[in-house]
Design a protein around this motif. Structure first.
Motif, PDB file in Angstrom:
ATOM      1  N   LEU A  94       2.542  -5.633  -3.066  1.00 27.39           N
ATOM      2  CA  LEU A  94       2.811  -6.643  -2.049  1.00 27.39           C
ATOM      3  C   LEU A  94       4.240  -6.448  -1.580  1.00 27.39           C
ATOM      4  O   LEU A  94       5.149  -6.343  -2.401  1.00 27.39           O
ATOM      5  N   GLY A  95       4.437  -6.360  -0.290  1.00 27.47           N
ATOM      6  CA  GLY A  95       5.777  -6.161   0.245  1.00 27.47           C
ATOM      7  C   GLY A  95       6.127  -7.221   1.269  1.00 27.47           C
ATOM      8  O   GLY A  95       5.309  -7.548   2.128  1.00 27.47           O
ATOM      9  N   VAL A 113       9.226   7.451   0.450  1.00 24.34           N
ATOM     10  CA  VAL A 113       7.898   6.926   0.733  1.00 24.34           C
ATOM     11  C   VAL A 113       6.963   8.115   0.980  1.00 24.34           C
ATOM     12  O   VAL A 113       7.267   8.973   1.806  1.00 24.34           O
ATOM     13  N   PHE A 114       5.827   8.138   0.275  1.00 22.99           N
ATOM     14  CA  PHE A 114       4.837   9.199   0.459  1.00 22.99           C
ATOM     15  C   PHE A 114       4.223   9.079   1.837  1.00 22.99           C
ATOM     16  O   PHE A 114       3.790   8.028   2.258  1.00 22.99           O
ATOM     17  N   ILE A 154       6.443  -6.159  -4.930  1.00 24.60           N
ATOM     18  CA  ILE A 154       5.841  -6.100  -6.259  1.00 24.60           C
ATOM     19  C   ILE A 154       5.357  -4.668  -6.427  1.00 24.60           C
ATOM     20  O   ILE A 154       4.571  -4.178  -5.625  1.00 24.60           O
ATOM     21  N   LEU A 155       5.864  -3.995  -7.470  1.00 22.53           N
ATOM     22  CA  LEU A 155       5.558  -2.589  -7.701  1.00 22.53           C
ATOM     23  C   LEU A 155       4.723  -2.404  -8.951  1.00 22.53           C
ATOM     24  O   LEU A 155       4.917  -3.091  -9.950  1.00 22.53           O
ATOM     25  N   GLY A 177       0.785  -1.227   0.000  1.00 21.53           N
ATOM     26  CA  GLY A 177       0.000   0.000   0.000  1.00 21.53           C
ATOM     27  C   GLY A 177       0.816   1.275   0.000  1.00 21.53           C
ATOM     28  O   GLY A 177       0.280   2.343  -0.271  1.00 21.53           O
ATOM     29  N   ASN A 178       2.129   1.183   0.296  1.00 18.82           N
ATOM     30  CA  ASN A 178       2.975   2.381   0.243  1.00 18.82           C
ATOM     31  C   ASN A 178       3.022   2.929  -1.173  1.00 18.82           C
ATOM     32  O   ASN A 178       3.031   2.179  -2.152  1.00 18.82           O
TER      33      ASN A 178
END
Length: 64
Positions: A29-30, A58-59, A36-37, A11-12
């Motif tokens: 997915l982290g 990271v936002f 996975i980006l 979700g980042n």
């Protein structure tokens, strides 16, 4: 910030450099080892080891 210093989470929204260009991507997915980006541009999502990402921003919505 170094990817090794920050554990990316599902979700980042991040900003990284790919091929000399700065791009934004969503972490679909982290895990502790890889992510996975999705660049959200219609291209296929891709897998990257966190140690290979280099500098990652990271936002943080609290600063928006």
């Amino acid at each position: 910030m170094s990817a090794t210093a920050t554990r990316l989470r599902t979700g980042n929204v991040i900003e990284i450099e790919i091929g000399g260009d700065t791009v934004s991507a969503l972490v679909l997915l982290g895990t502790s080892e890889s992510v996975i980006l999705d660049r959200c541009d219609g291209s296929t999502p891709f897998v990257v080891r966190q140690c290979d990402l280099g500098d990652v921003r990271v936002f943080d919505p609290s600063y928006a």
